[in-house]
Design a protein around this motif. Structure first.
Motif, short mmCIF file in Angstrom:
data_model
loop_
_atom_site.label_atom_id
_atom_site.label_comp_id
_atom_site.label_asym_id
_atom_site.label_seq_id
_atom_site.Cartn_x
_atom_site.Cartn_y
_atom_site.Cartn_z
N THR A 1 2.22 6.95 5.22
CA THR A 1 3.65 7.00 4.93
C THR A 1 3.93 6.94 3.44
OG1 THR A 1 3.78 4.58 5.24
CG2 THR A 1 4.30 5.97 7.15
N GLY A 2 3.02 6.33 2.66
CA GLY A 2 3.21 6.29 1.21
C GLY A 2 3.15 7.67 0.59
N ALA A 3 2.31 8.55 1.16
CA ALA A 3 2.25 9.93 0.67
C ALA A 3 3.50 10.71 1.03
CB ALA A 3 1.01 10.62 1.22
N LEU A 4 4.29 10.17 1.98
CA LEU A 4 5.53 10.82 2.40
C LEU A 4 6.74 10.01 1.96
CD1 LEU A 4 4.41 11.77 6.02
CD2 LEU A 4 4.47 13.26 4.01
N ALA A 5 6.59 9.29 0.88
CA ALA A 5 7.66 8.43 0.40
C ALA A 5 8.71 9.25 -0.33
CB ALA A 5 7.08 7.35 -0.52
N LEU A 6 9.68 8.56 -0.90
CA LEU A 6 10.77 9.23 -1.60
C LEU A 6 10.28 10.07 -2.78
CD1 LEU A 6 13.48 6.44 -1.56
CD2 LEU A 6 13.38 8.50 -0.15
N VAL A 7 9.07 9.74 -3.30
CA VAL A 7 8.50 10.55 -4.37
C VAL A 7 8.31 11.99 -3.90
CG1 VAL A 7 6.50 10.83 -5.85
CG2 VAL A 7 7.38 8.54 -5.36
N PHE A 8 7.87 12.16 -2.69
CA PHE A 8 7.70 13.48 -2.10
C PHE A 8 9.02 14.24 -2.09
CE2 PHE A 8 7.88 15.43 2.36
CZ PHE A 8 7.53 16.69 1.92
N GLY A 9 10.09 13.57 -1.66
CA GLY A 9 11.40 14.20 -1.67
C GLY A 9 11.87 14.55 -3.06
N ALA A 10 11.59 13.66 -4.03
CA ALA A 10 11.99 13.93 -5.41
C ALA A 10 11.27 15.16 -5.96
CB ALA A 10 11.71 12.71 -6.28
N ILE A 11 9.98 15.32 -5.65
CA ILE A 11 9.21 16.47 -6.11
C ILE A 11 9.78 17.76 -5.54
CG2 ILE A 11 6.97 17.62 -5.91
CD1 ILE A 11 5.67 14.88 -6.19
N VAL A 12 10.07 17.76 -4.23
CA VAL A 12 10.63 18.96 -3.60
C VAL A 12 11.99 19.30 -4.19
CG1 VAL A 12 11.50 19.91 -1.43
CG2 VAL A 12 9.35 18.65 -1.45
N ALA A 13 12.84 18.30 -4.38
CA ALA A 13 14.17 18.54 -4.94
C ALA A 13 14.08 19.10 -6.36
CB ALA A 13 14.99 17.25 -4.93
N ASN A 14 13.20 18.54 -7.18
CA ASN A 14 13.06 18.99 -8.56
C ASN A 14 12.49 20.40 -8.66
OD1 ASN A 14 14.12 16.68 -9.72
ND2 ASN A 14 12.14 15.67 -9.92
N VAL B 1 0.84 -1.20 0.00
CA VAL B 1 0.00 0.00 0.00
C VAL B 1 0.88 1.25 0.00
CG1 VAL B 1 -1.66 1.33 1.36
CG2 VAL B 1 -1.96 -1.14 1.09
N TYR B 2 1.94 1.20 0.79
CA TYR B 2 2.91 2.31 0.83
C TYR B 2 3.43 2.63 -0.56
CZ TYR B 2 7.45 4.47 2.11
OH TYR B 2 8.54 5.30 2.23
N GLY B 3 3.80 1.60 -1.30
CA GLY B 3 4.34 1.81 -2.63
C GLY B 3 3.30 2.26 -3.63
N LEU B 4 2.13 1.63 -3.61
CA LEU B 4 1.09 1.97 -4.58
C LEU B 4 0.50 3.35 -4.34
CD1 LEU B 4 -0.77 -1.46 -4.93
CD2 LEU B 4 0.86 -0.41 -6.53
N THR B 5 0.64 3.84 -3.12
CA THR B 5 0.16 5.20 -2.83
C THR B 5 1.02 6.25 -3.51
OG1 THR B 5 -0.73 4.51 -0.68
CG2 THR B 5 -0.32 6.86 -0.97
N ALA B 6 2.31 5.95 -3.69
CA ALA B 6 3.28 6.95 -4.13
C ALA B 6 2.91 7.66 -5.44
CB ALA B 6 4.67 6.32 -4.24
N PRO B 7 2.59 6.94 -6.54
CA PRO B 7 2.29 7.67 -7.78
C PRO B 7 1.04 8.53 -7.67
CG PRO B 7 1.81 5.33 -8.04
CD PRO B 7 2.55 5.48 -6.75
N PHE B 8 0.04 8.06 -6.91
CA PHE B 8 -1.18 8.84 -6.73
C PHE B 8 -0.93 10.03 -5.80
CE2 PHE B 8 -2.52 4.58 -7.93
CZ PHE B 8 -3.37 4.86 -8.98
N ALA B 9 -0.04 9.84 -4.81
CA ALA B 9 0.32 10.96 -3.93
C ALA B 9 1.04 12.04 -4.72
CB ALA B 9 1.19 10.46 -2.79
N ALA B 10 1.91 11.62 -5.65
CA ALA B 10 2.59 12.61 -6.50
C ALA B 10 1.59 13.41 -7.30
CB ALA B 10 3.57 11.90 -7.43
N ALA B 11 0.58 12.73 -7.83
CA ALA B 11 -0.45 13.43 -8.59
C ALA B 11 -1.31 14.31 -7.67
CB ALA B 11 -1.33 12.41 -9.32
#
Length: 426
Positions: A121-134, A65-75
């Protein structure tokens, strides 16, 4: 008026650094509860009489669930903004963790650990960090991504020894309460400091050329639709599937296997849980160094070559780990901890860089979200596979060997990723 008499202009620190600091704290909080699972498996089994399969299954659901949340959290962050999504995710993590204090059945563990904490925690995954960095950095972007990647290990370092000590002393409920309180306290801080983009403050990203106008982030309609459309657009790319497959193996060999089962596996060899938890935290110490160094290297070396080396060495180390475990710490085991820490999530900066180079800055957050989803699905499968292997054979040997072979295969796959297309611009 002389130069000495001229009023001094105080240079203020760029807001990107404050946003980066809160991002780091949020990532630490998200990783804190997740790092506790390995230390809490046996206390939960002793307290409730649950099997290793039941507890490992809850961890697997959490990871998936943590992982599958990530792409939708990015969106979602594109639709509603980082500033709104992050505090809500922290509150959900705190609620899910806090309610474990009153659970009585295994299905409640699956609901709270697997779903609530998985989504939060999936919404706060590494995708979140990547978005902030970019969004916030141009200069040192790879280095900042490495720092954010190391946040998971920092959470492991900060929380795991305390969690193991609490579980061994007053009980696992104190451990779960610790993480819930930290996440809840951080939510209002995130709301006050975070901003969706530099343009929301009328500034440009750190390192942008002087005189460049800030570009506002346009809200996207339909977060779920954006995530699915992006997946369909990149589904024909070999690079996407190579990154997808290799990161699946990365999750298998880190969060799923070592992160979940290292403590009980070491305990099988006679090592006290507090000692093995200290070793796992030590992996987190070395990972901070390794991941930041990987970010620095990513700015200078072909990311494909970095991934090849990381997976190759990780696979070789896993083939030997069962022979290194014992009832006490010895030099060869310490060397494994040192190497595995340096290599733990060193794969993240080059993977993020390849997503950006091949799929563009605008889509890279969602694309990396799907790649990260594969990471956590791989971790979830590994957590259950290792638990079932241990339950069926009485040893983790089969789990170690399987992970080692998968890492060697991932190394070859990464070497087959094509060079950056000429048309793709960051």
């Amino acid at each position: 008026m002389t130069l000495a008499d001229a009023p001094r202009v105080r240079r203020r620190a760029h807001r990107a650094w404050a946003v980066a600091a809160v991002t780091m704290l949020a990532l630490v909080a998200a990783a804190g509860f997740r790092s506790s699972t390995g230390a809490l498996l046996e206390p939960l089994e002793e307290d409730f009489g649950w099997s290793r399969g039941a507890t490992s299954g809850a961890v697997s659901l959490n990871l998936i669930v943590y992982g599958l949340t990530a792409p939708f959290a990015a969106a979602l962050m594109g639709r509603f903004g980082v500033r709104r999504v992050v505090p809500m995710a922290l509150v959900l993590t705190a609620v899910g963790s806090g309610l474990t204090l009153v659970m009585t059945s295994a299905w409640q563990l699956w609901l709270l650990w697997g779903l609530a904490v998985g989504v939060g925690t999936g919404a706060l995954a590494l995708v979140f960090g990547a978005i902030v960095a970019n969004r916030w950095f141009v200069t040192h972007r790879g280095l900042v991504t490495g720092v954010f990647s190391a946040a998971g290990s920092t959470g492991q370092l900060v929380f795991l020894p305390a969690i193991a000590a609490l579980a061994d002393g007053p009980g696992w409920r104190w451990a779960a309460g610790l993480v819930a309180a930290f996440a809840l306290l951080l939510a209002p801080i995130a709301w006050l400091v975070m901003r969706d983009s530099p343009a929301s403050l009328g500034v440009t990203a750190y390192g942008s050329e002087v005189g460049t106008l800030p570009v506002p982030i346009q809200p996207t309609a339909g977060a779920a639709r954006l995530a699915l459309v992006t997946l369909r657009q990149v589904a024909t790319s070999w690079t996407f599937w190579a990154l997808f497959a290799s990161f699946w193996v990365c999750g298998w060999s880190t969060n799923g296997l070592i992160g979940t089962h290292f403590i009980p596996a070491a305990h099988d060899h006679g090592m006290p849980e507090t000692t093995s938890a200290g070793l796992l935290a030590l992996i987190g110490v070395f990972d901070i160094v390794g991941t930041i160094a990987s970010g620095w290297l990513t700015d200078r070396i072909d990311p494909r070559l970095l991934l090849f080396v990381y997976y190759l060495l990780r696979g070789l180390s896993l083939l030997w780990v069962d022979q290194l475990l014992g009832d006490a710490i010895h030099p060869s085991l310490f060397l494994f901890v040192l190497f595995y820490g340096l290599d733990w999530v060193a794969t993240v900066p080059p993977t993020v860089a390849l997503c950006r180079e091949h799929f563009g800055l605008e889509r890279s957050g969602v694309v990396f979200g799907w790649v990260f989803a594969s990471h956590m699905v791989g971790a979830g499968v590994a957590a259950s596979f290792a638990g079932w292997t241990r339950q069926a054979t009485g040893t983790y040997l089969g789990a170690w060997i399987t992970a080692g072979i998968l890492c060697l295969g991932a190394a070859v796959v990464c070497l087959m990723i094509p060079r950056r297309p000429e048309a793709a611009q960051p």
